[in-house]
Scaffold this active site. Structure first.
Site, PDB file in Angstrom:
ATOM      1  CE1 TYR A 165      -3.940   1.676  -0.284  1.00  0.00           C
ATOM      2  CE2 TYR A 165      -3.232   2.897   1.697  1.00  0.00           C
ATOM      3  CZ  TYR A 165      -4.150   2.669   0.653  1.00  0.00           C
ATOM      4  OH  TYR A 165      -5.127   3.824   0.219  1.00  0.00           O
ATOM      5  CE  LYS A 236      -7.499   2.805   0.658  1.00  0.00           C
ATOM      6  NZ  LYS A 236      -7.448   3.563   1.838  1.00  0.00           N
ATOM      7  CG  ASP A 309      -7.617   7.562  -4.035  1.00  0.00           C
ATOM      8  OD1 ASP A 309      -7.750   8.059  -3.134  1.00  0.00           O
ATOM      9  OD2 ASP A 309      -6.645   6.842  -4.341  1.00  0.00           O
ATOM     10  CG  ASP A 331     -10.581   4.743   3.410  1.00  0.00           C
ATOM     11  OD1 ASP A 331     -10.871   4.850   4.611  1.00  0.00           O
ATOM     12  OD2 ASP A 331      -9.351   4.554   3.045  1.00  0.00           O
TER      13      ASP A 331
END
Length: 617
Positions: A165, A236, A309, A331
């Protein structure tokens, strides 16, 4: 197999008329019959654990000591078994398993334990020179041996998390087209309009519980990466499994390809996405509507959709539109807010006072900044019984044009309006610090080196212990480094960042910077929603998650300068977060899995996926 399940009597009569001689044929037929039984259980709605999905094949309800059958469509064996990442164990297949599943000769004669395999892979991984090489090696492992991948990630989370990540995933997304090897999720483009439900059915796993979806327009602090943003949902969901214990087969990464405005990608002959400018307006909204409707139709009311995003203008609209009709979570807005709030609550011990005693200044007024600000205001309101509107006055934002103030209201975007307070207009962050005199400085700007020496020194002159959070990712976009924060504040600052930094030595004292990474929140938060069968996300669940995370910070952690607990305890942390989220869901009447378990922490732990190898019949 579904037609077999419906026509079992006809199938049984067919078997009676067959002369089955070979042991292999008998095993296949027994496998087909067992599959029919498993499908019967699935259609009758039997539930298992393992992240809240139906335990169709009995794998999760069996103890680790019990043998299981490696199912695909039928019993996997031979070369097919070695190519199946869900069941492949490589050299860890026992002598008995090699004979039973026709693996003899397909593997070298050595039999290794999973622990030895992990040790060997880790030694090889550490020889690679660049983080991207290590990322590719980890992704290759995930694609051939799922359990070993998660075993490594769980047991060595502090070392490997930055590889799978942030910050490495940012570089991986930039180069995703050149390192793409096999599909790890679904790519749904504008060309597929009208066929999205059909495309969802192409995914081999049917019992999906969590979808992470992006349109690639705002990948970390790197901007529009279009279709190459797929690395984010994949990363994720790897963390959903490793840190939150959600079973891999219950996770689905999706990229919505609506084009890109990145000229470099549009002119790249090797770009893997649509070569057109981004869809906007009604075209985009209709595409998103079809996707959300198809997801609900295919997977049901309790499917969790995590938006990831999206650019500000779409992120707020999608969350606001679908939070009342779907189980959705953003998120960047909500996860970031929850993890930052947890750090603020934990920092109250060394700082003193309550949240409402402090003044907050944000650099960045996008989805992350305003999301954090709103959750802080709601937490202060809950604790003081004061109106949220009153608490918002303690929070100030700086955007690209300077301090957000009431005299700018006519030109502000709607999501910034609640933060436009009465004050003198100033254009720089340093001036804003001098005017507002904040006790907490939070960076969500996506721009590196914006917490300058002058800004940090100004914060230190106002406060004996300034709290400085440089949250932008990846590392290159961090507002300042840990070393800069500690050095410029002369060791006064309490510091945390979005990307990891090494410990800093300053005048004989070692400071360990915390990492305000969303990975603390979303895996446990998602597990909590799944295990209680939540149908909607409520802001109070986010507050519960923040308080649960803050409760894991000990005096020992604070003495080192940490306002977040170490990642080595992350599965225990996630279980506690999941329990508090589920408890709040039951309290609010939003949980559908009844009755409520007596001990939610133990129940969360029992639902967690285990990466340990199983013995095969």
């Amino acid at each position: 197999m579904m037609s077999l399940n419906r026509n079992r009597p006809h199938f049984l009569r067919l078997l009676v008329n067959l002369k089955v001689k070979g042991e292999r044929e008998k095993r296949v037929i027994r496998g087909i019959m067992s599959t029919g039984n498993a499908l019967d259980e699935m259609t009758q709605g039997s539930n298992g654990v393992g992240g809240g999905v139906k335990d169709v094949y009995g794998e999760d309800s069996a103890t680790e000591a019990q043998h299981i059958t490696p199912w695909t469509v039928s019993v996997a064996s031979g070369y097919t078994l070695l190519r199946d990442p869900h069941h492949n164990k490589g050299l860890a297949f026992t002598e008995k398993e090699r004979d039973a599943h026709y693996l003899r000769g397909l593997l070298p004669p050595a039999c290794l334990s999973q622990e030895l395999q992990a040790k060997k892979f880790l030694a090889t991984l550490r020889q690679y020179e660049t983080p991207l090489q290590k990322y590719i090696a980890m992704m290759d492992l995930q694609e051939r041996n799922e359990k070993l991948f998660y075993k490594l990630l769980i047991d060595h989370v502090e070392e490997l998390l930055p590889l799978v990540y942030t910050p490495t995933v940012g570089e991986a997304c930039q180069k995703y087209g050149s390192i793409f090897r096999r599909p790890q999720g679904l790519f749904i483009s504008l060309k597929d309009k009208g066929k999205i439900l059909e495309i969802l059915k192409n995914w081999p796993e049917k019992n999906i519980q969590v979808i992470v979806v992006t349109d690639g327009e705002r990948i970390l602090g790197l901007g529009d990466l279009g279709c190459q943003g797929m690395g984010i949902p994949v990363g994720k969901l790897s963390l959903y499994t490793a840190l939150g214990g959600v079973r891999p087969s219950a996770c689905l990464p999706i990229t919505l390809d609506v084009g890109t405005n990145n000229e470099k990608l549009l002119n790249d002959e090797f770009y893997i996405g649509l070569k057109q400018n981004r869809a906007t307006g009604n075209e985009y909204a209709e595409f998103a509507q079809e996707f959300m409707s198809a997801v609900k139709q295919n997977y049901g009311e309790k499917i969790l959709v995590q938006f990831e995003d999206f650019a500000n203008h779409n992120a707020f609209e999608l969350l606001e539109k679908y939070r009342k009709t779907h189980l959705v979570f953003n998120d960047d807005i909500q996860g970031t807010a929850s993890v930052v709030l947890a750090g603020l609550i934990a920092s109250l011990k060394p700082l003193g006072g309550n949240l409402a005693d402090h003044t907050f200044l944000f650099l960045g007024a996008g989805e992350a900044g305003t999301g954090i600000a709103e959750l802080i205001a709601r937490e202060m309101s809950n604790k003081t019984n004061a109106p949220v509107e009153e608490m918002r006055k303690k929070i100030w934002l700086v955007d690209s044009k300077g301090l957000v103030v009431s005299s700018r209201k006519e030109s502000l975007q709607s999501f910034k309006l609640p933060w436009a307070h009465e004050a003198k207009p100033v254009t720089t962050l340093l001036e804003a610090v001098q005017v507002i005199k904040p006790t907490v400085l939070i960076g969500t700007s996506g721009k590196g080196k914006t917490f300058t020496k002058e800004v940090v020194e100004a914060m230190s002159s106002i406060n004996s212990k300034p709290l400085i959070l440089a949250l932008s990712n990846p590392t290159s976009q961090s507002e300042c480094t840990a070393e800069e924060a500690y050095t410029w504040s002369k060791g006064q600052a309490i510091f945390a960042s979005g990307s990891p930094f090494d410990p800093v030595e300053y005048e004989g004292h070692t400071f360990v910077p915390g990492q305000a990474n969303n990975a603390y929140i979303f895996p446990g938060f998602g597990l909590g929603l799944i295990m209680c069968g939540a149908i909607r996300v409520h802001d109070d669940m986010l507050l519960a998650a923040s308080e649960a995370l803050a409760a894991q910070v000990t005096e020992e952690h604070l003495a080192k300068g940490l306002i977040y607990p170490p990642y080595k305890d992350i599965r225990n942390i996630s279980a506690n977060i999941a329990a508090k989220v589920a408890e709040k869901a039951y309290e609010l009447g939003l949980a559908s899995r009844l009755p409520q378990p007596e001990n939610l922490v133990k129940y969360a732990e029992s639902c967690m996926y285990s990466p340990n190898y199983r013995n095969y019949r």
